[in-house]
Write an enzyme that holds these catalytic residues in place. Structure first.
Site, PDB file in Angstrom:
ATOM      1  N   SER A  50       0.890  -1.259   0.017  1.00 23.02           N
ATOM      2  CA  SER A  50       0.144  -0.021  -0.170  1.00 23.02           C
ATOM      3  C   SER A  50       0.832   1.302   0.057  1.00 23.02           C
ATOM      4  O   SER A  50       1.620   1.599  -1.099  1.00 23.02           O
ATOM      5  CB  SER A  50      -0.845   0.123   1.055  1.00 23.02           C
ATOM      6  N   HIS A 107      -7.199  -6.437   0.740  1.00 24.34           N
ATOM      7  CA  HIS A 107      -6.246  -5.336   0.536  1.00 24.34           C
ATOM      8  C   HIS A 107      -4.783  -6.004   1.533  1.00 24.34           C
ATOM      9  O   HIS A 107      -3.875  -5.708   1.078  1.00 24.34           O
ATOM     10  CB  HIS A 107      -6.513  -3.807   1.015  1.00 24.34           C
TER      11      HIS A 107
END
Length: 265
Positions: free
Chosen positions: A89, A242
């Site tokens: 991320s 994620h």
């Protein structure tokens, strides 16, 4: 900036070095199982707390370029001649920027569930939740958990955020992450890290979570990825969100190891 880090494995290994960069509001401790498994495979692994996170110093500057430069300074201080970078991320954006700015120090690049593009604001509720906790009046972690639950309904996300809460030597509580500064500089964190002319020609692996609805690396992102990283590969971990490394740690670790071993074979 002198970052907090932990080293796993033999720094004199012939297999090479791997530097792991966490995401927003994360810290190196979130990666312990993966770092140990990769080190057990013969790599020297460096897990890092990025600035304004974990045990690393706080700073008023919170740009992707500053974070990438911090990694370069770490490599200089620890005499790491070259390393593969694994970033998740926000950490993935920092890793991408490091690779194009410092290619001579980059052995390979692994990016987990993020693409070289700007992202919309998706953390407003998270900052609102964290800043709602009255740290001055807090006497128990359970009270902080109860306050956060007014905004955070996902149990895994709640526990992830609570890892940032620590007791001070004065027996008070504080957030490890510099939450007000991260909220203020949020746009710097989610913007596209690369310019149209940035390119890294080394080996690159993008790993995406099959169920990553918010940050998914979409099919339409591949031309942009290949523009910047012409040797890029993409692997999808089915069923993972994620937080692909947390949802499927064994699969994630094996994908990373398979890629790294190809670079040193």
């Amino acid at each position: 900036m002198k970052l907090h880090f932990k080293q796993y494995g033999d720094r004199h290994t012939n297999r090479g070095h791997l530097i792991i960069l966490h995401g927003l509001l994360g810290m190196l401790d979130n990666w312990q199982l993966i770092t140990k498994d990769i080190a057990a495979a013969g790599f020297c692994v460096w897990a890092v707390d990025l600035r304004n996170h974990g045990k690393s110093p706080h700073s008023e500057e919170m740009t992707q370029a500053a974070m990438a430069h911090d990694i370069w300074e770490l490599m200089q201080a620890q005499q790491i001649p070259k390393a593969a970078l694994l970033g998740h991320s926000m950490g993935g954006k920092v890793a991408m920027l490091f690779a194009v700015h410092y290619p001579e120090y980059t052995q390979a690049l692994i990016v987990a569930d993020i693409a070289p593009k700007p992202y919309p604001d998706r953390h407003d509720y998270v900052f609102k939740a964290l800043l709602s906790v009255d740290l001055a009046q807090l006497t128990q972690r359970k009270a902080a958990e109860a306050q956060l639950q007014q905004y955070i309904t996902n149990t895994d996300e709640l526990l992830f955020l609570l890892k940032n809460l620590e007791r001070t030597p004065q027996d008070n509580y504080r957030w490890k992450a510099n939450v007000p500064l991260l909220q203020k500089e949020y746009r710097n964190i989610v913007e596209n890290p690369l310019s149209p002319y940035d390119e890294y020609g080394g080996a690159v692996l993008f790993i995406k979570g099959g169920n990553s609805a918010q940050y998914i690396v979409a099919e339409e992102d591949m031309p942009v990825i290949l523009h910047h990283f012409p040797r890029a590969e993409l692997v999808e971990v089915a069923g993972a969100s994620h937080w692909v490394h947390a949802d499927a740690p064994q699969i994630f670790t094996q994908v990373v190891l398979d890629f790294l071993c190809r670079q040193v074979s």
